[in-house]
Write a protein that holds these residues in place. Structure first.
Motif, PDB file in Angstrom:
ATOM      1  N   ILE A  57      -7.920  12.279 -14.041  1.00  0.00           N
ATOM      2  CA  ILE A  57      -8.838  11.257 -14.766  1.00  0.00           C
ATOM      3  C   ILE A  57      -7.781  10.480 -15.709  1.00  0.00           C
ATOM      4  CG2 ILE A  57     -10.523  11.156 -16.413  1.00  0.00           C
ATOM      5  CD1 ILE A  57     -11.393  12.453 -13.691  1.00  0.00           C
ATOM      6  N   PRO A  58      -7.944   9.117 -15.533  1.00  0.00           N
ATOM      7  CA  PRO A  58      -7.048   8.299 -16.471  1.00  0.00           C
ATOM      8  C   PRO A  58      -7.385   8.335 -17.828  1.00  0.00           C
ATOM      9  CG  PRO A  58      -8.557   7.015 -15.160  1.00  0.00           C
ATOM     10  CD  PRO A  58      -8.797   8.382 -14.712  1.00  0.00           C
ATOM     11  N   LYS A  59      -6.632   8.663 -18.692  1.00  0.00           N
ATOM     12  CA  LYS A  59      -7.152   8.859 -19.972  1.00  0.00           C
ATOM     13  C   LYS A  59      -6.399   7.926 -20.890  1.00  0.00           C
ATOM     14  CE  LYS A  59      -7.497  12.442 -23.964  1.00  0.00           C
ATOM     15  NZ  LYS A  59      -7.296  13.723 -24.282  1.00  0.00           N
ATOM     16  N   ARG A  60      -6.897   7.113 -21.844  1.00  0.00           N
ATOM     17  CA  ARG A  60      -6.142   5.903 -22.578  1.00  0.00           C
ATOM     18  C   ARG A  60      -5.674   6.839 -23.689  1.00  0.00           C
ATOM     19  NH1 ARG A  60      -7.135  -0.130 -22.294  1.00  0.00           N
ATOM     20  NH2 ARG A  60      -5.128  -0.422 -23.521  1.00  0.00           N
ATOM     21  N   ILE A  61      -4.435   6.588 -24.281  1.00  0.00           N
ATOM     22  CA  ILE A  61      -3.705   7.082 -25.275  1.00  0.00           C
ATOM     23  C   ILE A  61      -4.386   6.640 -26.615  1.00  0.00           C
ATOM     24  CG2 ILE A  61      -1.594   7.374 -26.372  1.00  0.00           C
ATOM     25  CD1 ILE A  61      -0.436   7.238 -23.501  1.00  0.00           C
ATOM     26  N   TYR A  62      -4.936   7.464 -27.249  1.00  0.00           N
ATOM     27  CA  TYR A  62      -5.388   7.049 -28.813  1.00  0.00           C
ATOM     28  C   TYR A  62      -4.868   7.986 -29.876  1.00  0.00           C
ATOM     29  CZ  TYR A  62      -9.015   4.192 -26.270  1.00  0.00           C
ATOM     30  OH  TYR A  62      -9.724   3.391 -25.570  1.00  0.00           O
ATOM     31  N   ASP A  63      -4.577   8.916 -29.304  1.00  0.00           N
ATOM     32  CA  ASP A  63      -4.091  10.348 -30.219  1.00  0.00           C
ATOM     33  C   ASP A  63      -2.739  10.151 -30.300  1.00  0.00           C
ATOM     34  OD1 ASP A  63      -6.703  11.258 -30.479  1.00  0.00           O
ATOM     35  OD2 ASP A  63      -6.447  12.474 -28.533  1.00  0.00           O
TER      36      ASP A  63
ATOM     37  N   VAL B 197       1.009  -1.250   0.044  1.00  0.00           N
ATOM     38  CA  VAL B 197      -0.003   0.026   0.090  1.00  0.00           C
ATOM     39  C   VAL B 197       0.891   1.285  -0.208  1.00  0.00           C
ATOM     40  CG1 VAL B 197      -1.729   1.219   1.299  1.00  0.00           C
ATOM     41  CG2 VAL B 197      -1.925  -1.100   1.250  1.00  0.00           C
ATOM     42  N   GLY B 198       0.575   2.222  -0.855  1.00  0.00           N
ATOM     43  CA  GLY B 198       1.295   3.398  -1.094  1.00  0.00           C
ATOM     44  C   GLY B 198       2.638   3.344  -1.976  1.00  0.00           C
ATOM     45  N   GLN B 199       2.598   2.139  -2.621  1.00  0.00           N
ATOM     46  CA  GLN B 199       3.903   1.901  -3.629  1.00  0.00           C
ATOM     47  C   GLN B 199       3.343   2.677  -4.756  1.00  0.00           C
ATOM     48  OE1 GLN B 199       4.713  -2.140  -4.040  1.00  0.00           O
ATOM     49  NE2 GLN B 199       6.124  -1.758  -5.226  1.00  0.00           N
ATOM     50  N   VAL B 200       4.129   3.061  -5.542  1.00  0.00           N
ATOM     51  CA  VAL B 200       3.758   3.775  -6.691  1.00  0.00           C
ATOM     52  C   VAL B 200       4.268   2.666  -7.918  1.00  0.00           C
ATOM     53  CG1 VAL B 200       4.061   5.654  -8.566  1.00  0.00           C
ATOM     54  CG2 VAL B 200       4.078   6.112  -5.970  1.00  0.00           C
ATOM     55  N   ILE B 201       3.465   2.404  -8.760  1.00  0.00           N
ATOM     56  CA  ILE B 201       3.574   1.884 -10.380  1.00  0.00           C
ATOM     57  C   ILE B 201       3.515   2.470 -11.356  1.00  0.00           C
ATOM     58  CG2 ILE B 201       3.343  -0.767  -8.919  1.00  0.00           C
ATOM     59  CD1 ILE B 201       0.877  -0.971 -10.754  1.00  0.00           C
ATOM     60  N   LYS B 202       3.786   1.738 -12.556  1.00  0.00           N
ATOM     61  CA  LYS B 202       3.441   2.440 -13.807  1.00  0.00           C
ATOM     62  C   LYS B 202       2.510   1.809 -14.490  1.00  0.00           C
ATOM     63  CE  LYS B 202       6.831   5.389 -14.048  1.00  0.00           C
ATOM     64  NZ  LYS B 202       6.645   6.853 -14.435  1.00  0.00           N
ATOM     65  N   VAL B 203       1.296   2.299 -15.062  1.00  0.00           N
ATOM     66  CA  VAL B 203       0.396   1.760 -15.971  1.00  0.00           C
ATOM     67  C   VAL B 203       0.571   2.344 -17.122  1.00  0.00           C
ATOM     68  CG1 VAL B 203      -2.174   1.527 -16.184  1.00  0.00           C
ATOM     69  CG2 VAL B 203      -1.333   1.630 -13.694  1.00  0.00           C
ATOM     70  N   PRO B 204       0.887   1.291 -18.007  1.00  0.00           N
ATOM     71  CA  PRO B 204       1.189   1.810 -19.537  1.00  0.00           C
ATOM     72  C   PRO B 204       0.028   2.126 -20.125  1.00  0.00           C
ATOM     73  CG  PRO B 204       1.264  -0.650 -19.327  1.00  0.00           C
ATOM     74  CD  PRO B 204       1.296  -0.298 -18.129  1.00  0.00           C
ATOM     75  N   ASN B 205       0.261   2.942 -21.316  1.00  0.00           N
ATOM     76  CA  ASN B 205      -1.069   3.329 -22.219  1.00  0.00           C
ATOM     77  C   ASN B 205      -1.826   4.458 -21.780  1.00  0.00           C
ATOM     78  OD1 ASN B 205       0.113   1.012 -23.433  1.00  0.00           O
ATOM     79  ND2 ASN B 205      -1.675  -0.148 -23.349  1.00  0.00           N
ATOM     80  N   TYR B 206      -1.674   4.945 -20.405  1.00  0.00           N
ATOM     81  CA  TYR B 206      -2.518   5.947 -20.016  1.00  0.00           C
ATOM     82  C   TYR B 206      -1.466   7.157 -19.657  1.00  0.00           C
ATOM     83  CZ  TYR B 206      -6.498   2.804 -19.389  1.00  0.00           C
ATOM     84  OH  TYR B 206      -7.592   1.781 -19.700  1.00  0.00           O
ATOM     85  N   ILE B 207      -2.555   8.169 -19.573  1.00  0.00           N
ATOM     86  CA  ILE B 207      -1.754   9.742 -18.933  1.00  0.00           C
ATOM     87  C   ILE B 207      -3.035  10.128 -18.193  1.00  0.00           C
ATOM     88  CG2 ILE B 207      -0.447  10.253 -21.008  1.00  0.00           C
ATOM     89  CD1 ILE B 207      -2.877  12.129 -21.767  1.00  0.00           C
ATOM     90  N   LYS B 208      -2.809  10.838 -17.221  1.00  0.00           N
ATOM     91  CA  LYS B 208      -3.398  11.778 -16.203  1.00  0.00           C
ATOM     92  C   LYS B 208      -3.973  12.941 -16.714  1.00  0.00           C
ATOM     93  CE  LYS B 208      -1.857   9.503 -12.150  1.00  0.00           C
ATOM     94  NZ  LYS B 208      -1.297   9.548 -10.788  1.00  0.00           N
ATOM     95  N   GLU B 209      -5.344  13.114 -16.726  1.00  0.00           N
ATOM     96  CA  GLU B 209      -5.895  14.482 -17.038  1.00  0.00           C
ATOM     97  C   GLU B 209      -6.383  15.033 -15.744  1.00  0.00           C
ATOM     98  OE1 GLU B 209      -9.754  15.754 -19.758  1.00  0.00           O
ATOM     99  OE2 GLU B 209      -8.197  15.066 -20.763  1.00  0.00           O
ATOM    100  N   GLU B 210      -5.867  16.359 -15.639  1.00  0.00           N
ATOM    101  CA  GLU B 210      -6.509  17.055 -14.531  1.00  0.00           C
ATOM    102  C   GLU B 210      -7.971  17.671 -14.538  1.00  0.00           C
ATOM    103  OE1 GLU B 210      -3.693  20.250 -13.808  1.00  0.00           O
ATOM    104  OE2 GLU B 210      -2.139  18.667 -12.762  1.00  0.00           O
ATOM    105  N   TYR B 211      -8.560  17.206 -13.384  1.00  0.00           N
ATOM    106  CA  TYR B 211      -9.929  17.924 -13.314  1.00  0.00           C
ATOM    107  C   TYR B 211     -10.301  18.214 -12.008  1.00  0.00           C
ATOM    108  CZ  TYR B 211     -15.128  18.055 -13.214  1.00  0.00           C
ATOM    109  OH  TYR B 211     -16.528  18.384 -13.372  1.00  0.00           O
TER     110      TYR B 211
END
Length: 395
Positions: free
Chosen positions: A94-100, A39-53
């Motif tokens: 907001i987790p945004k999948r990379i399509y563009d 718990v609290g560990q940070v991992i990388k999730v591929p194919n996504y970026i974060k969009e701020e809201y």
């Protein structure tokens, strides 16, 4: 995208929640034990970026998830917040999948821009492996990027020659499109790139000759010693369109110990913009780097991208294996390029690979015209070469 591990999270759950292959998630985090997440560990999730809201009056997580067409669980996983304590002005990721499209391909590469783009791709798709495999005469890094987890290992390189840097753009465009295909689950020309990923481990060296490429695409080096050297070699001219060599005036694709002596006796005898094989085989750091890459990897075939002529050279001294003809026939069918088995030429990279390993090696001459080919040809050349890249899955 960085993800903070919350209680109960597992790799399997995260892969399912974000709809990514479990193996890609594991490969994106090579230094993390998938069976011991904390718990609290940070991992990388591929194919996504974060969009701020930022939270607005009347917002709820459910309402936000509907607006973004995302599962509520995905937003909760990305934001360890109490859904009952949202405050106006709070920041959500907001987790945004990379399509563009991520990169642009509207001008030739320099070594600096290549490095920037490679780092960008690795940050977004951390299952890529990027490593510096050597340095040029001017100590610029030579990068290899690998992608895939298949048992078949295939190597492709570009920009052995300074005035052929459009080959770097072709390799980078393929890598870019490949990654977008994996992220969007959309095939390329009907080919499932996840299958490509599972079947082939692809090694790419987009720019073998960074000093030479920068000489053409940036101009004279800042270092006064190298300025004087290239001007002397180029007879005082600042027009480097005919420059194929590295910064010391050695043709890197004439550096390999495959009948090197033959070419040495009939080609230029001193540093020149092109066709000087050097004082000895493998005298240049860039050539040594590429030889060591082959020696340290079990490549089943290599492809060296050059320009121009729309031909594919595939034989050397009768040492090529029988399957080379089958492979080049498919390359030709997919690209429209003409296969040529033998020419009176030695000491090239693919010549040496065939001689030393008795495995398929190919020199693919992209496009047609006078080097450097005008960048307006890039889209056409890419579409021709794309078929060559993709057909590797089946031959």
């Amino acid at each position: 995208m960085d993800l903070v591990i919350q209680p109960g999270m597992t790799y399997y759950q995260i892969a399912r929640l974000f709809n990514i292959p479990l193996q890609q998630l594991i490969e994106a985090n090579p230094y993390t034990d998938p069976n011991a997440l904390r718990v609290g560990q940070v991992i990388k999730v591929p194919n996504y970026i974060k969009e701020e809201y930022w939270i607005q009056p009347g917002d709820t997580l459910w309402k936000i998830s509907q607006e973004y067409s995302l599962p509520l669980e995905r937003i909760l996983a990305t934001n360890p917040v109490n859904s009952y304590q949202l405050r106006i002005g709070d920041l959500l990721n907001i987790p945004k999948r990379i399509y563009d499209n991520i990169l642009t391909f509207n001008e030739p590469y320099t070594s600096d821009r290549l490095e920037e783009d490679l780092f960008k791709l690795v940050n977004l798709f951390p299952f890529l492996t990027l490593r510096e495999i050597g340095q040029s005469v001017m100590n610029k890094p030579i990068y290899e990027v690998t992608i895939g987890e298949g048992d078949r290992h295939i190597h492709i390189n570009g920009s052995f020659h300074a005035n052929e840097s459009i080959t770097t753009s072709v390799i980078m465009r393929f890598l870019h499109d490949y990654l977008l295909s994996l992220s969007s689950n959309e095939p390329i020309r009907g080919i499932d790139m996840q299958n490509f990923y599972n079947s082939i481990t692809l090694s790419l060296v987009p720019m073998v000759n960074p000093d030479g490429v920068d000489l053409l695409n940036k101009g004279l080096p800042e270092d006064a010693e190298f300025q004087d050297l290239v001007l002397e070699i180029n007879q005082g001219s600042t027009n480097f369109n005919n420059w194929k060599a590295n910064i010391r005036g050695v043709d890197l694709n004439n550096q390999y110990p495959a009948n090197w002596e033959i070419e040495s006796n009939r080609k230029r005898q001193q540093p020149a913009p092109r066709d000087y094989p050097g004082p000895s085989p493998l005298s240049e750091p860039e050539a040594i780097t590429m030889a060591e890459l082959v020696k340290n990897n079990d490549f089943e075939r290599v492809l060296a991208l050059h320009t121009q002529g729309k031909v594919i050279y595939w034989g050397y001294e009768g040492l090529e294996p029988p399957e080379s003809q089958t492979i080049v026939s498919e390359y030709s069918r997919m690209s429209g390029y003409t296969p040529i088995r033998y020419v009176d030429s030695h000491n090239g990279y693919k010549d040496w690979f065939i001689q030393e390993y008795r495995r398929p090696g190919f020199t693919v001459e992209l496009g047609r015209g006078t080097n450097p080919l005008p960048f307006e040809q890039f889209d056409e050349i890419y579409e021709e070469t794309l078929g060559v890249f993709l057909v590797n899955l089946n031959v």
